[in-house]
Design an enzyme around this catalytic site. Structure first.
Site, short mmCIF file in Angstrom:
data_model
loop_
_atom_site.label_atom_id
_atom_site.label_comp_id
_atom_site.label_asym_id
_atom_site.label_seq_id
_atom_site.Cartn_x
_atom_site.Cartn_y
_atom_site.Cartn_z
N LEU A 248 91.34 9.61 2.08
CA LEU A 248 89.99 9.30 1.62
C LEU A 248 89.88 9.29 0.10
O LEU A 248 89.09 8.53 -0.47
CB LEU A 248 88.97 10.30 2.19
CG LEU A 248 88.75 10.26 3.71
CD1 LEU A 248 87.66 11.26 4.10
CD2 LEU A 248 88.39 8.86 4.19
N HIS A 249 90.69 10.10 -0.57
CA HIS A 249 90.58 10.18 -2.03
C HIS A 249 90.91 8.87 -2.75
O HIS A 249 90.62 8.72 -3.93
CB HIS A 249 91.43 11.32 -2.60
CG HIS A 249 92.87 11.30 -2.20
ND1 HIS A 249 93.48 12.38 -1.59
CD2 HIS A 249 93.83 10.35 -2.32
CE1 HIS A 249 94.75 12.11 -1.37
NE2 HIS A 249 95.00 10.88 -1.80
N HIS A 250 91.49 7.91 -2.04
CA HIS A 250 91.82 6.62 -2.67
C HIS A 250 90.63 5.68 -2.80
O HIS A 250 90.75 4.63 -3.44
CB HIS A 250 92.89 5.90 -1.85
CG HIS A 250 94.23 6.57 -1.88
ND1 HIS A 250 94.67 7.41 -0.86
CD2 HIS A 250 95.23 6.56 -2.80
CE1 HIS A 250 95.88 7.85 -1.16
NE2 HIS A 250 96.24 7.35 -2.33
N GLU A 277 92.73 17.08 2.11
CA GLU A 277 92.33 16.59 0.80
C GLU A 277 92.53 17.62 -0.31
O GLU A 277 92.55 18.83 -0.05
CB GLU A 277 90.84 16.19 0.82
CG GLU A 277 90.55 14.88 1.52
CD GLU A 277 91.08 13.67 0.75
OE1 GLU A 277 91.25 13.76 -0.48
OE2 GLU A 277 91.33 12.64 1.39
#
Length: 341
Positions: A248-250, A277
């Site tokens: 998700l951090h992308h 994460e």
């Protein structure tokens, strides 16, 4: 007081010098790994002349490199002989089962590090200078390298994540591992629950690495591959659990919410979605490693970030999940965020 406020810190001009020269530490460690220096130190006898012969290098070069590594706490020196510290013996000597040396290949990837040489321009634009979608450009070959080399760094997080996701469940279950990479997280679920069946989703060349790891772990018969983009491929649920590890951090919040909605639709009622994460505190400057990860996302992606738990929880809730909880992994910069469909 605010973390990092000037009132808390004494005047220190040395920090300027240290930061401008920090690349030397990276380059020295990578050079030592490339020269197979840590194996040579472990084999002994450890004097500069012997190490130079073992590493096919100049004695002057080896002496200065080893001294630099001693200065930085990587090696020890006694009576002119270089020796392992406890950490270098465990994590840098290739004879150790816990060796992390392979991660230098991915973390030292020139293509990924190139935007840092243009960081001022990245900051002006607010996005990576890499072409297209940056590190998540479709079929980016760096993720094959990630799958092949980063497993030693990720492996210690697999068992805690598996325990959180399973929560004692021993019955039959289907698990989707999105952005599976090396596959270790889904594989760990299959190891902890002999009745779990795992589907790894990633680009086809990456999944071939995951399948090899599943075979090594003895769970290949319960491991399927679903090649393609998580945003485009049919998940083919329903699943009891979906893993979104280091993914998700992308992306920006709206993209994350859209993907989480797709994940929720693929889950059975009561199914669980687990992300792994880097989750900084709400101040975004602590703890140091999860907070600093945001700079990597700035340099390598179009809109990625290191999201505090409040923001990840809000994304989950907007996607329709309930009971969102955070489970920090001990002695790790990672946190498992869990939501129920």
């Amino acid at each position: 007081m605010q973390a990092g406020s000037s009132a808390e810190q004494p005047l220190n001009p040395g920090i300027v010098f240290e930061m401008l020269n920090a690349h030397q530490r990276t380059d020295a460690l990578k050079a030592a790994i490339d020269l197979d220096l840590f194996r040579a130190v472990g084999e002994g006898p450890g004097d500069a002349a012997s190490l130079a012969r073992q590493c096919s290098s100049s004695e002057r070069g080896i002496r200065i490199l080893c001294d630099f590594l001693v200065i930085n706490g990587v090696l020890a020196k006694e009576d002119g002989h270089y020796k392992h510290t406890a950490s270098s013996a465990a994590f840098l000597d290739p004879r150790s089962p816990a060796c992390l040396a392979s991660i230098a290949q991915f973390l030292g990837n020139q293509a990924m590090n190139e935007p840092f040489s243009q960081l001022a321009e990245v900051v002006r634009k607010g996005r990576t200078t890499l072409q297209g979608d940056g590190s998540v450009e479709p079929e980016n070959p760096i993720w094959v390298q990630f799958a092949e080399t980063m497993a030693p760094m990720m492996a210690p997080m697999a068992a805690p994540l598996g325990a959180v996701v399973l929560n004692g469940h021993e019955g039959p279950m289907r698990v989707l591992d999105i952005a599976a990479g090396h596959g270790l997280f889904g594989i760990e679920i299959a190891k902890q629950n002999p009745r779990a069946h795992v589907t790894g989703l990633d680009w086809a060349p990456v999944l071939r690495v995951a399948l090899k790891n599943a075979e090594k772990a003895g769970v290949k018969a319960r491991y399927d591959m679903l090649p393609g983009s998580a945003f485009e491929v049919d998940f083919k649920g329903p699943y009891d659990a979906v893993l979104l590890t280091n993914f998700l951090h992308h992306f920006d919040k709206e993209t994350c919410i859209g993907l989480l909605k797709k994940v929720r639709a693929a889950l059975k009622a009561g199914g669980r979605a687990a992300t792994l994460e880097f989750v900084p505190n709400e101040d975004r400057v602590s703890p140091p490693m999860p907070a600093a990860f945001a700079l990597i996302m700035l340099a390598s992606t179009v809109a990625g970030d290191a999201y505090p738990f409040s923001e990840l929880s809000a994304m989950y809730q907007e996607a329709g999940f309930k009971g969102v909880t955070a489970h920090p992994i001990p002695k790790s910069p990672h946190t498992v965020v869990l939501g129920t469909a």
